[in-house]
Write a protein that holds these residues in place. Structure first.
Motif, PDB file in Angstrom:
ATOM      1  N   ARG A  20     -27.105  81.267-110.425  1.00 55.36           N
ATOM      2  CA  ARG A  20     -26.215  80.526-111.333  1.00 55.36           C
ATOM      3  C   ARG A  20     -26.522  79.025-111.408  1.00 55.36           C
ATOM      4  O   ARG A  20     -25.786  78.278-112.049  1.00 55.36           O
ATOM      5  N   THR A  21     -27.591  78.568-110.767  1.00 56.15           N
ATOM      6  CA  THR A  21     -27.939  77.147-110.785  1.00 56.15           C
ATOM      7  C   THR A  21     -28.323  76.710-112.187  1.00 56.15           C
ATOM      8  O   THR A  21     -29.223  77.274-112.807  1.00 56.15           O
ATOM      9  N   LEU A  22     -27.633  75.707-112.676  1.00 56.66           N
ATOM     10  CA  LEU A  22     -27.942  75.149-113.992  1.00 56.66           C
ATOM     11  C   LEU A  22     -29.198  74.286-113.908  1.00 56.66           C
ATOM     12  O   LEU A  22     -29.497  73.693-112.861  1.00 56.66           O
ATOM     13  N   LEU A  23     -29.897  74.175-115.017  1.00 55.87           N
ATOM     14  CA  LEU A  23     -31.098  73.343-115.052  1.00 55.87           C
ATOM     15  C   LEU A  23     -30.775  71.907-114.663  1.00 55.87           C
ATOM     16  O   LEU A  23     -31.522  71.278-113.911  1.00 55.87           O
ATOM     17  N   VAL A  24     -29.658  71.373-115.133  1.00 57.94           N
ATOM     18  CA  VAL A  24     -29.282  70.000-114.794  1.00 57.94           C
ATOM     19  C   VAL A  24     -29.100  69.838-113.283  1.00 57.94           C
ATOM     20  O   VAL A  24     -29.499  68.826-112.709  1.00 57.94           O
ATOM     21  N   GLU A  25     -28.511  70.835-112.622  1.00 53.31           N
ATOM     22  CA  GLU A  25     -28.342  70.778-111.167  1.00 53.31           C
ATOM     23  C   GLU A  25     -29.696  70.855-110.463  1.00 53.31           C
ATOM     24  O   GLU A  25     -29.927  70.147-109.479  1.00 53.31           O
ATOM     25  N   PHE A  26     -30.552  71.722-110.955  1.00 51.61           N
ATOM     26  CA  PHE A  26     -31.892  71.857-110.391  1.00 51.61           C
ATOM     27  C   PHE A  26     -32.638  70.525-110.459  1.00 51.61           C
ATOM     28  O   PHE A  26     -33.248  70.091-109.478  1.00 51.61           O
ATOM     29  N   LEU A  27     -32.563  69.869-111.615  1.00 51.10           N
ATOM     30  CA  LEU A  27     -33.262  68.595-111.795  1.00 51.10           C
ATOM     31  C   LEU A  27     -32.662  67.494-110.921  1.00 51.10           C
ATOM     32  O   LEU A  27     -33.388  66.774-110.231  1.00 51.10           O
TER      33      LEU A  27
END
Length: 163
Positions: A20-27
């Motif tokens: 469920r990790t969002l791309l924004v969180e990943f970045l």
């Protein structure tokens, strides 16, 4: 858990993340690229805009796993060889920022906008219509529009010179 691998700002990165990790969180959290901001978590403000495979995407609405295999560019990767991108330079020259919170998303959206319109000069009506998905809480739209118009003229000149 999912293993994701993508090219971010020209560098290949591979990480294991929760599904469920969002791309924004990943970045931001996974890679420390904090120029991409989280403003609303509902894709309403545009502060989180990045480019995925050359297209503007609100990274709060995309899972990191969905971006696996993609080429991702953040505001940190927009400048090249120590030189600001023409849109970044225009924002600086035309005071297209106030508090700066929306600025990275505005710049990334503007780069995409100019590219989608063939790199040519854009008029005020087009710019205002296309910025509809990006919110500036300081209401600095006048200078933001001026900056994007100037950048689109600069980029059109660069395109003509290259031809």
């Amino acid at each position: 858990m999912a293993e994701v691998s993508m090219v971010v700002n020209g560098r290949t990165v591979t990480r294991t993340v929760e599904d469920r990790t969002l791309l924004v969180e990943f970045l931001r959290e996974g890679l420390g690229l904090t120029g991409t901001h989280v403003g609303c978590d509902t894709s309403q403000c545009g502060a989180c805009v990045v480019h995925v495979d050359g297209k503007a995407v609100k990274s709060c609405t995309m899972l990191a796993a969905q971006a696996s295999g993609s080429d991702v560019t953040t505001i940190e990767g927009l400048a090249s060889g120590g030189e600001l991108h023409p849109v970044q330079a225009a924002f600086k020259e035309h005071h297209g920022l106030q508090c700066g919170f929306c600025t990275p998303g505005m710049i990334m959206a503007a780069v995409d906008m100019i590219a989608r319109h063939g790199g040519g000069p854009l008029d005020e009506a087009t710019i205002r219509a296309e910025l509809e998905g990006n919110i500036c809480r300081c209401t600095g739209y006048h200078n933001i529009v001026k900056a994007i118009a100037a950048a689109s003229e600069t980029m059109a000149g660069m395109k003509t010179a290259a031809e």
